[in-house]
Design a protein around this motif. Structure first.
Motif, short mmCIF file in Angstrom:
data_model
loop_
_atom_site.label_atom_id
_atom_site.label_comp_id
_atom_site.label_asym_id
_atom_site.label_seq_id
_atom_site.Cartn_x
_atom_site.Cartn_y
_atom_site.Cartn_z
N GLN A 67 0.85 -1.19 0.00
CA GLN A 67 0.00 0.00 0.00
C GLN A 67 0.89 1.24 0.00
O GLN A 67 1.94 1.26 0.63
CB GLN A 67 -0.88 0.00 1.26
N ARG B 157 -6.19 13.08 18.39
CA ARG B 157 -5.53 11.83 18.78
C ARG B 157 -4.11 12.10 19.29
O ARG B 157 -3.67 11.53 20.27
CB ARG B 157 -5.48 10.90 17.56
N ASP B 158 -3.40 12.99 18.59
CA ASP B 158 -2.00 13.25 18.92
C ASP B 158 -1.83 14.23 20.09
O ASP B 158 -0.70 14.49 20.52
CB ASP B 158 -1.24 13.74 17.68
N HIS C 36 6.16 13.13 12.28
CA HIS C 36 6.91 14.14 11.54
C HIS C 36 6.30 15.52 11.72
O HIS C 36 5.10 15.67 11.90
CB HIS C 36 7.02 13.77 10.05
N GLN D 244 3.75 0.87 2.62
CA GLN D 244 3.60 0.06 3.82
C GLN D 244 3.35 -1.40 3.46
O GLN D 244 2.82 -1.70 2.40
CB GLN D 244 2.54 0.63 4.76
N PHE E 5 4.21 13.98 2.68
CA PHE E 5 4.81 12.82 3.35
C PHE E 5 4.30 11.59 2.59
O PHE E 5 3.09 11.39 2.47
CB PHE E 5 4.32 12.83 4.80
N TYR F 250 -4.00 -0.88 6.14
CA TYR F 250 -4.30 0.00 7.28
C TYR F 250 -5.23 -0.70 8.27
O TYR F 250 -6.27 -1.24 7.89
CB TYR F 250 -4.96 1.26 6.74
N TYR G 33 4.58 7.31 2.03
CA TYR G 33 5.17 6.06 2.50
C TYR G 33 4.55 4.86 1.83
O TYR G 33 3.40 4.88 1.41
CB TYR G 33 5.12 5.92 4.03
N ASN H 113 6.55 6.40 14.28
CA ASN H 113 7.13 7.53 13.55
C ASN H 113 6.20 8.73 13.62
O ASN H 113 4.97 8.58 13.64
CB ASN H 113 7.42 7.17 12.08
N ASP I 69 0.77 5.56 0.53
CA ASP I 69 -0.06 6.63 1.09
C ASP I 69 0.70 7.94 1.05
O ASP I 69 1.93 7.95 1.14
CB ASP I 69 -0.36 6.37 2.58
N LYS J 195 7.45 0.45 7.07
CA LYS J 195 7.12 1.65 6.29
C LYS J 195 8.40 2.17 5.64
O LYS J 195 9.45 2.22 6.29
CB LYS J 195 6.57 2.76 7.19
N ARG K 46 2.35 15.18 12.79
CA ARG K 46 1.51 13.96 12.73
C ARG K 46 2.26 12.82 13.41
O ARG K 46 3.41 12.56 13.10
CB ARG K 46 1.20 13.57 11.29
N GLY K 47 1.58 12.14 14.30
CA GLY K 47 2.18 11.00 14.99
C GLY K 47 2.48 11.35 16.43
O GLY K 47 2.15 12.44 16.88
N HIS L 107 2.98 7.37 15.49
CA HIS L 107 2.14 6.20 15.34
C HIS L 107 2.95 4.99 14.86
O HIS L 107 3.99 5.15 14.22
CB HIS L 107 1.05 6.45 14.30
C1 LIG Z 1 -3.11 5.79 7.97
C2 LIG Z 1 -4.39 5.66 7.11
C3 LIG Z 1 -5.45 6.49 7.36
N1 LIG Z 1 -6.59 6.36 6.63
C4 LIG Z 1 -7.71 7.28 6.91
C5 LIG Z 1 -8.21 7.23 8.34
C6 LIG Z 1 -8.70 8.62 8.60
O1 LIG Z 1 -10.04 8.75 8.15
C7 LIG Z 1 -7.82 9.49 7.72
C8 LIG Z 1 -6.75 10.23 8.49
O2 LIG Z 1 -6.03 9.27 9.28
P1 LIG Z 1 -5.19 9.73 10.52
O3 LIG Z 1 -5.82 10.88 11.22
O4 LIG Z 1 -4.89 8.50 11.34
O5 LIG Z 1 -3.85 10.24 9.80
P2 LIG Z 1 -2.47 10.58 10.49
O6 LIG Z 1 -2.67 11.15 11.84
O7 LIG Z 1 -1.67 11.33 9.51
O8 LIG Z 1 -1.86 9.12 10.71
C9 LIG Z 1 -0.70 8.70 10.10
O9 LIG Z 1 0.38 9.24 10.83
C10 LIG Z 1 1.62 9.02 10.24
C11 LIG Z 1 2.66 9.63 11.15
C12 LIG Z 1 1.85 7.62 9.88
O10 LIG Z 1 2.97 7.16 9.84
C13 LIG Z 1 0.68 6.81 9.43
O11 LIG Z 1 0.93 5.44 9.57
C14 LIG Z 1 -0.59 7.19 10.09
O12 LIG Z 1 -0.66 6.68 11.40
O13 LIG Z 1 -7.24 8.62 6.74
C15 LIG Z 1 -6.71 5.42 5.64
O14 LIG Z 1 -7.76 5.30 4.98
N2 LIG Z 1 -5.65 4.59 5.37
C16 LIG Z 1 -4.50 4.69 6.08
O15 LIG Z 1 -3.53 3.89 5.81
#
Ligand SMILES: Cc1cn([C@H]2C[C@H](O)[C@@H](COP(=O)(O)OP(=O)(O)O[C@H]3O[C@@H](C)C(=O)[C@@H](O)[C@H]3O)O2)c(=O)[nH]c1=O
Length: 171
Positions: free
Chosen positions: A47, A164-165, A118, A131, A127, A135, A129, A116, A49, A69, A59-60, A62
């Motif tokens: 995948q 969340r963060d 950032h 994976q 950003f 997810y 990545y 991780n 992203d 990744k 962000r993170g 996480h």
């Molecule tokens: C991570 C991810 C999120 N989503 C969706 C869930 C949510 O509705 C929306 C935003 O997700 P989040 O708020 O969790 O996004 P974010 O806070 O940017 O989360 C990410 O942080 C960075 C640091 C990472 O490394 C990722 O793995 C992921 O955890 O996107 C996906 O559909 N697929 C994915 O792989």
């Protein structure tokens, strides 16, 4: 392609296979399965992203127990931190910081059980990545960027973070 070890065991810093520059701009081969396998990174990524964020968004941090990744910066620049979250490791809760940008083109390989996060240092940053798993929000852990126990240094004191963060509300 060049692969560098880091202070954190199994976290790698990578210069991608081709970075070509001429009067038109740049050409970068950001991933080549054969080259990465030959370089000792035999991971099946399934995948891709991106997240796009504005200056001083953080962000993170996480991660989860099964995902590899491969992180890069497609536009702008960000300061990123990787934290070992494996309680069985002698490096548990140790962290290392890297700066990734659209000029240095570096990549960071983050193994399972590492988190991780950032912080964007340009007006806007992309950003990206790859994976190795799909997810699974329920399987993810969150480490707080400003957890006093982690003692992580960030270049900005008051970043923009998601709920969340931010962690649990303080009374
Ligand atoms: C991570 C991810 C999120 N989503 C969706 C869930 C949510 O509705 C929306 C935003 O997700 P989040 O708020 O969790 O996004 P974010 O806070 O940017 O989360 C990410 O942080 C960075 C640091 C990472 O490394 C990722 O793995 C992921 O955890 O996107 C996906 O559909 N697929 C994915 O792989």
């Amino acid at each position: 392609m060049e692969v560098f070890t880091t202070k954190l065991e199994s976290v790698l810093l990578i210069k991608p296979p081709t970075v070509f520059e001429d009067f038109r701009g740049h050409y970068i081969e950001t991933y080549n399965r054969n080259a990465y396998f030959t370089a000792g990174i035999p991971i099946d990524f399934i995948q891709d992203d991106i997240s796009v964020s504005h200056r001083h968004v953080l962000r993170g941090i996480h991660g989860d127990a099964k995902t590899w990744k491969l992180i890069s910066c497609l536009q702008g620049s960000f300061y990123m931190v990787v934290v070992n979250n494996d309680a069985r490791s002698s490096q548990y809760r140790q962290w290392e910081a890297f700066t990734l940008s659209d000029t240095n083109r570096l990549q960071v390989l983050v193994p399972p059980n590492f988190g991780n996060g950032h912080l964007v240092m340009s007006d806007r940053a992309i950003f990206h990545y790859k994976q190795s798993t799909e997810y699974d929000r329920a399987g993810q852990f969150t480490l707080l960027w400003n957890d006093p126990a982690l003692k992580i240094w960030w270049p900005v004191a008051n970043p923009i973070v998601s709920q969340r963060d931010q962690g649990p509300a303080k009374s």
